[in-house]
Design a protein around this motif. Structure first.
Motif, PDB file in Angstrom:
ATOM      1  N   ASP A 199       3.754  29.175  45.668  1.00  0.00           N
ATOM      2  CA  ASP A 199       3.191  28.673  44.418  1.00  0.00           C
ATOM      3  C   ASP A 199       2.707  29.819  43.528  1.00  0.00           C
ATOM      4  OD1 ASP A 199       1.840  27.332  42.403  1.00  0.00           O
ATOM      5  OD2 ASP A 199       0.889  25.900  43.767  1.00  0.00           O
ATOM      6  N   PRO A 200       3.248  29.947  42.306  1.00  0.00           N
ATOM      7  CA  PRO A 200       2.811  31.011  41.399  1.00  0.00           C
ATOM      8  C   PRO A 200       1.322  30.943  41.059  1.00  0.00           C
ATOM      9  CG  PRO A 200       4.880  30.063  40.639  1.00  0.00           C
ATOM     10  CD  PRO A 200       4.385  29.184  41.748  1.00  0.00           C
ATOM     11  N   GLU A 201       0.709  29.760  41.150  1.00  0.00           N
ATOM     12  CA  GLU A 201      -0.715  29.635  40.857  1.00  0.00           C
ATOM     13  C   GLU A 201      -1.557  30.501  41.787  1.00  0.00           C
ATOM     14  OE1 GLU A 201      -4.200  26.169  40.606  1.00  0.00           O
ATOM     15  OE2 GLU A 201      -2.089  25.586  40.814  1.00  0.00           O
ATOM     16  N   TYR A 202      -1.023  30.777  42.964  1.00  0.00           N
ATOM     17  CA  TYR A 202      -1.774  31.570  43.942  1.00  0.00           C
ATOM     18  C   TYR A 202      -1.088  32.905  44.237  1.00  0.00           C
ATOM     19  CZ  TYR A 202      -4.096  27.127  44.462  1.00  0.00           C
ATOM     20  OH  TYR A 202      -4.788  25.958  44.197  1.00  0.00           O
ATOM     21  N   GLY A 203      -0.217  33.335  43.338  1.00  0.00           N
ATOM     22  CA  GLY A 203       0.391  34.652  43.460  1.00  0.00           C
ATOM     23  C   GLY A 203       1.812  34.679  43.966  1.00  0.00           C
ATOM     24  N   GLY A 236       7.245  34.161  59.306  1.00  0.00           N
ATOM     25  CA  GLY A 236       7.625  32.758  59.266  1.00  0.00           C
ATOM     26  C   GLY A 236       6.461  31.825  59.513  1.00  0.00           C
ATOM     27  N   LEU A 237       5.606  32.158  60.475  1.00  0.00           N
ATOM     28  CA  LEU A 237       4.469  31.296  60.761  1.00  0.00           C
ATOM     29  C   LEU A 237       3.444  31.341  59.633  1.00  0.00           C
ATOM     30  CD1 LEU A 237       4.150  31.902  64.569  1.00  0.00           C
ATOM     31  CD2 LEU A 237       4.643  29.739  63.451  1.00  0.00           C
ATOM     32  N   THR A 238       3.287  32.498  59.022  1.00  0.00           N
ATOM     33  CA  THR A 238       2.390  32.574  57.863  1.00  0.00           C
ATOM     34  C   THR A 238       2.889  31.676  56.741  1.00  0.00           C
ATOM     35  OG1 THR A 238       1.775  34.845  58.415  1.00  0.00           O
ATOM     36  CG2 THR A 238       1.355  34.121  56.161  1.00  0.00           C
ATOM     37  N   HIS A 239       4.187  31.699  56.511  1.00  0.00           N
ATOM     38  CA  HIS A 239       4.760  30.862  55.455  1.00  0.00           C
ATOM     39  C   HIS A 239       4.525  29.389  55.748  1.00  0.00           C
ATOM     40  CE1 HIS A 239       7.876  28.896  53.002  1.00  0.00           C
ATOM     41  NE2 HIS A 239       7.793  29.951  52.217  1.00  0.00           N
ATOM     42  N   GLY A 240       4.678  28.998  57.008  1.00  0.00           N
ATOM     43  CA  GLY A 240       4.428  27.607  57.364  1.00  0.00           C
ATOM     44  C   GLY A 240       2.985  27.217  57.154  1.00  0.00           C
ATOM     45  N   ALA A 241       2.063  28.114  57.521  1.00  0.00           N
ATOM     46  CA  ALA A 241       0.641  27.837  57.315  1.00  0.00           C
ATOM     47  C   ALA A 241       0.318  27.731  55.829  1.00  0.00           C
ATOM     48  CB  ALA A 241      -0.200  28.934  57.968  1.00  0.00           C
ATOM     49  N   VAL A 242       0.925  28.581  55.027  1.00  0.00           N
ATOM     50  CA  VAL A 242       0.745  28.506  53.569  1.00  0.00           C
ATOM     51  C   VAL A 242       1.201  27.141  53.053  1.00  0.00           C
ATOM     52  CG1 VAL A 242       1.650  29.376  51.368  1.00  0.00           C
ATOM     53  CG2 VAL A 242       0.823  30.985  53.101  1.00  0.00           C
ATOM     54  N   ILE A 301      -0.391  34.721  50.783  1.00  0.00           N
ATOM     55  CA  ILE A 301       0.870  34.844  50.056  1.00  0.00           C
ATOM     56  C   ILE A 301       1.257  36.312  49.866  1.00  0.00           C
ATOM     57  CG2 ILE A 301       1.899  34.502  47.769  1.00  0.00           C
ATOM     58  CD1 ILE A 301       0.591  31.703  47.777  1.00  0.00           C
ATOM     59  N   THR A 302       0.264  37.185  49.672  1.00  0.00           N
ATOM     60  CA  THR A 302       0.579  38.621  49.573  1.00  0.00           C
ATOM     61  C   THR A 302       0.875  39.236  50.932  1.00  0.00           C
ATOM     62  OG1 THR A 302      -1.744  39.285  49.800  1.00  0.00           O
ATOM     63  CG2 THR A 302      -0.919  38.902  47.550  1.00  0.00           C
ATOM     64  N   GLY A 303       0.486  38.551  51.996  1.00  0.00           N
ATOM     65  CA  GLY A 303       0.669  39.093  53.335  1.00  0.00           C
ATOM     66  C   GLY A 303      -0.524  39.875  53.851  1.00  0.00           C
ATOM     67  N   GLU A 304      -1.561  40.012  53.023  1.00  0.00           N
ATOM     68  CA  GLU A 304      -2.778  40.690  53.496  1.00  0.00           C
ATOM     69  C   GLU A 304      -3.377  39.945  54.688  1.00  0.00           C
ATOM     70  OE1 GLU A 304      -5.463  42.178  50.142  1.00  0.00           O
ATOM     71  OE2 GLU A 304      -4.032  40.873  49.067  1.00  0.00           O
ATOM     72  N   TRP A 305      -3.265  38.623  54.655  1.00  0.00           N
ATOM     73  CA  TRP A 305      -3.695  37.789  55.768  1.00  0.00           C
ATOM     74  C   TRP A 305      -2.464  37.057  56.291  1.00  0.00           C
ATOM     75  CZ3 TRP A 305      -8.443  34.919  53.176  1.00  0.00           C
ATOM     76  CH2 TRP A 305      -9.430  35.866  52.843  1.00  0.00           C
ATOM     77  N   THR A 306      -2.444  36.814  57.584  1.00  0.00           N
ATOM     78  CA  THR A 306      -1.346  36.057  58.182  1.00  0.00           C
ATOM     79  C   THR A 306      -1.853  34.711  58.676  1.00  0.00           C
ATOM     80  OG1 THR A 306      -1.743  37.202  60.270  1.00  0.00           O
ATOM     81  CG2 THR A 306      -0.010  38.090  58.854  1.00  0.00           C
ATOM     82  N   GLY A 307      -0.937  33.877  59.162  1.00  0.00           N
ATOM     83  CA  GLY A 307      -1.305  32.541  59.628  1.00  0.00           C
ATOM     84  C   GLY A 307      -0.631  32.211  60.949  1.00  0.00           C
TER      85      GLY A 307
END
Length: 592
Positions: free
Chosen positions: A95-99, A127-133, A153-159
Motif C-alpha cells: 500500500d503506497p499509503e504506508y510506503g 515472504g513471511l513479512t509480506h504475508g504479515a503486512v 514495508i521498508t524491511g526495517e522490521w520483519t514479520g
C-alpha cells in the motif's frame, strides 16, 4: 557450482502474450507495459543471480546459529538483505499509503519466483513479512497500521506467523497459548510455538510476530482462537523501539534443508500483544496471510525445479557419455554429450514442461488475486481460492519430483554435495509440508473448495476450459495437439467430480481416499489449459512476424510434449478415484 539465470523472457511472454496484462481493465495494469515490466524483471534477475544465488550454498553449508538468544544468519545474508531493502523490493506491491510502491501483485509474484529460485532460504524471510503486512493491512486498526506497516514495508522490521504448537499442527483447535486481557486494550500472551520461520534473526531491527492464542472464556475449539500482534521490541509512541517484549527463542531446528532460514521454537512469557481483528476471529485474519503464503510456497515448488533444471541442462550438454544410437553426433570427441540420449531428453522435457506450465499457472493465479482485490471481483476471488490448494499442493509435489529428476541427470555427481543438486532437492522438500501439508491441501480441495458457493467455482473452471476449446476449435494447429487432449482430461476431471457427488455422500471416505489424486488431476488440467493458452499466444506471435522464432517454436513443441506425455495422467488418477475407499481402508491398523 550451480548457477541461475532469471527467465525474464518467459515471464514476459506469460505476462504480455498469454495474460495480456497491459490490456486488462484491472487498476494499475495499464502501467504494466512491456518496457516497465522488463525493467523491473531485469533488475530483479540481477539481484537474484549476482547477490542471492552466490549465497545459496553458503546458507546451506553454514546455516544459522543461536548465540545468547540471538540467531545469526549465514555470512553475507545481512548485507544482501540490506541491498534488497535499499532497492525497495519488500514493498513492491504494498500500500503506497504506508510506503509501498503499489505495483500489482502479479509482478511481485514474478519477482518472488526469481528470488526463491536463487536462494529459497533467504526469500522465506521476505515472504513471511509480506504475508504479515497483508494481514495487518486488511484487519488492523488505523493506529496499528500506522505503527507497524511503514517499517515492515521498508524491511526495517520483519514479520512472522505463529500457529503450530508442540502438541498440535494442523488441528489448531487443540491450541493452548493464552492471551489474558489487561483492561487497557493489551493482552498478556503466554505459550510456546514451534516451526516459526524467521522467528529470530539478525537481519532486521524488530520482528513483528502474529500469534494465534486463546482469550480465556472464549468458545471451545477453533472458534475460540484470536490473532495478536506481538512485537519483539515494544514500539514507543514516536515510533522508536522500547523495551524487549516477553518473547524469546528457545532453540532453532536442525533441518533436512533450508539451512539458511532459522526455524525457531518461540517462547511467549506474558508478552504484550495487541488484538488483530476481532476477538475469536483469529483464523479469519490468519487465513489472509496463510492463503498468500500457500501461493508463495507453490511458487517455491517450481522455482526450485527451474534452477535445478537449468543446471541439469548445462550438465547434459557438457557431460560426454556414450554415442547417439542413430550415429555419432560429435565424431571428433571421445563420446557424445548425454543430451543426445532419448531418456535424458525425456527427463529434461518433463522438467521444462512442468516448470513453464507451473509459472503460467501461478502468474494466472496472481492475476486472479489482483482482479479480486483491485476490482472486488467475487468470481475471481472464488476461482483463486479454488486454485490455491492446487497451486500449493500439485506444484510442490511435482516440483520436488522435478528436482530429483534434475539430480538424476548428473548420475553419481548429483549425489555429491559440491555439485549443488542435493540442496535443491532438500530445500524443495519442505514446500510439500509447510503452510499445510499437501495431504491437507487435497482434503481442503475435495472437502471444502469443490462445494463452496454451491460448486460455482469448479463449474467456472470447467466453463473456462470448454469456452477456450470452443473458441479455438477452428484452428487446426491447436486441435489435435492441444484442444483434444485438454477436452479428454477435462472430462476425466468432471467424471471424478461426479463420482464424489454420487459416492461421497454414501461414504465420505470414498471421496477423501481419492483427494490427492483429484488434486493432481486438477493440477494437470490447469497446466493443460495454460499450455493451450501459451500455444495460442505463441502461434499468434509467429503469425505477427516475431523475430525470435526459435523461442516461440520451442514453446509450442514443449506444450505438445506436456499434452502428449503428462496430461494423460488424468486417466490414471480417475481409475484410482473410481476404486473408492475399499483398497485404501482394507487393512486394520494393527496390520500395517
Amino acid at each position: 557450482m550451480p548457477s541461475y539465470t532469471a527467465p525474464t523472457k518467459d515471464t514476459q511472454f506469460i505476462l504480455h502474450d498469454m495474460l495480456g496484462v497491459s490490456e486488462q481493465d484491472i487498476p494499475g495494469y495499464d502501467e504494466l507495459d512491456r518496457d516497465f515490466s522488463a525493467a523491473v524483471l531485469e533488475e530483479a534477475g540481477k539481484i537474484a543471480s549476482e547477490v542471492l544465488q552466490p549465497l545459496n550454498a553458503v546458507g546451506d553449508k553454514v546455516g544459522c546459529t543461536l548465540e545468547n538468544g540471538v540467531v545469526r544468519t549465514p555470512p553475507g545474508f545481512k548485507d544482501a538483505y540490506a541491498r534488497v531493502c535499499e532497492g525497495g523490493w519488500p514493498g513492491l506491491d504494498c500500500d503506497p499509503e504506508y510506503g509501498g510502491q503499489g505495483i500489482p501483485y502479479v509482478l511481485h509474484t514474478a519477482v518472488g519466483e526469481y528470488f526463491s529460485a536463487a536462494n529459497m532460504a533467504f526469500q522465506v524471510y521476505n515472504g513471511l513479512t509480506h504475508g504479515a503486512v497483508s494481514a495487518i493491512n486488511v484487519h488492523a486498526t488505523k493506529a496499528q497500521k500506522a505503527t507497524f506497516l511503514p517499517k515492515m514495508i521498508t524491511g526495517e522490521w520483519t514479520g512472522t506467523m505463529n500457529l503450530t504448537e508442540p502438541h498440535c499442527g494442523t488441528d489448531l483447535a487443540l491450541m493452548r497459548t493464552k492471551a489474558e486481557p489487561q483492561g487497557d486494550g493489551t493482552y498478556r500472551v503466554s505459550g510456546q510455538k514451534i516451526f516459526i520461520s524467521g522467528g529470530e534473526q539478525d537481519l532486521s531491527d524488530n520482528i513483528i510476530h502474529l500469534v494465534l492464542a486463546r482469550i480465556p472464556g472464549g468458545p471451545e475449539g477453533i472458534k475460540g482462537v484470536s490473532l495478536f500482534i506481538v512485537p519483539k521490541f515494544m514500539v514507543n509512541d514516536d515510533g522508536s523501539l522500547g523495551a524487549r517484549n516477553g518473547v524469546s527463542v528457545g532453540s532453532i531446528e536442525e533441518k533436512m534443508g533450508l539451512h539458511g532460514n532459522a526455524t525457531c521454537v518461540m517462547n511467549y512469557d506474558n508478552a504484550t500483544g495487541y488484538l488483530l481483528g476481532e476477538e475469536h476471529k483469529g483464523m479469519r485474519a490468519m487465513f489472509t496471510m496463510m492463503n498468500e503464503a500457500r501461493l508463495a510456497v507453490g511458487l517455491q515448488g517450481f522455482a526450485q525445479a527451474d534452477v535445478a533444471y537449468q543446471n541439469a541442462v548445462a550438465y547434459a550438454n557438457d557431460r560426454l557419455q556414450g554415442r547417439d544410437v542413430t550415429g555419432a553426433q560429435y565424431p571428433d570427441r571421445a563420446a557424445d554429450p548425454i543430451i543426445v540420449h532419448p531418456d535424458i531428453r525425456r527427463s529434461l522435457m518433463d522438467q521444462k514442461s512442468f516448470v513453464e506450465g507451473g509459472r503460467a499457472l501461478t502468474l494466472w493465479g496472481a492475476h486472479l488475486i489482483d482482479r479480486a482485490h483491485r476490482l472486488n471481483d467475487s468470481d475471481a476471488d472464488g476461482l483463486a481460492s479454488l486454485l490455491t490448494p492446487v497451486i500449493k499442493g500439485f506444484l510442490t509435489d511435482k516440483g520436488f519430483d522435478s528436482t530429483i529428476a534434475a539430480q538424476q541427470v548428473y548420475g553419481g555427481h548429483g549425489y555429491i554435495e559440491e555439485w549443488g543438486m542435493s540442496q535443491f532437492a532438500r530445500d524443495a522438500r519442505i514446500a510439500m509440508i509447510y503452510e499445510g501439508a499437501n495431504g491437507i491441501q487435497a482434503l481442503d480441495l475435495v472437502g471444502r473448495k469443490l462445494a463452496a458457493d454451491g460448486g460455482r467455482h469448479i463449474m467456472a473452471l470447467f466453463d473456462l476450459v470448454k469456452s477456450f476449446i470452443k473458441e479455438n476449435e477452428g484452428d487446426e494447429r491447436l486441435k489435435a495437439g492441444f484442444l483434444d487432449p485438454l477436452k479428454s482430461a477435462s472430462k476425466d476431471l468432471q467424471a471424478a467430480g461426479m463420482y464424489f457427488m454420487a459416492e461421497g455422500t454414501k461414504n465420505p471416505n470414498n471421496a477423501l481416499a481419492g483427494s490427492t489424486d483429484f488434486m493432481h488431476m486438477m493440477g494437470h488440467v490447469c497446466l493443460g489449459l495454460m499450455w493451450a493458452r501459451m500455444a495460442k499466444a505463441a502461434h499468434a506471435a509467429l503469425d505477427a512476424g516475431a523475430t525470435d522464432r526459435d523461442f516461440y517454436e520451442a514453446k509450442i513443441a514443449t506444450g505438445r510434449y506436456y499434452m502428449a506425455r503428462q496430461l494423460p495422467a488424468t486417466s490414471m488418477h480417475l481409475a484410482r478415484i473410481n476404486s473408492g475407499a475399499e483398497p485404501v481402508m482394507a487393512l486394520e491398523a494393527a496390520h500395517f
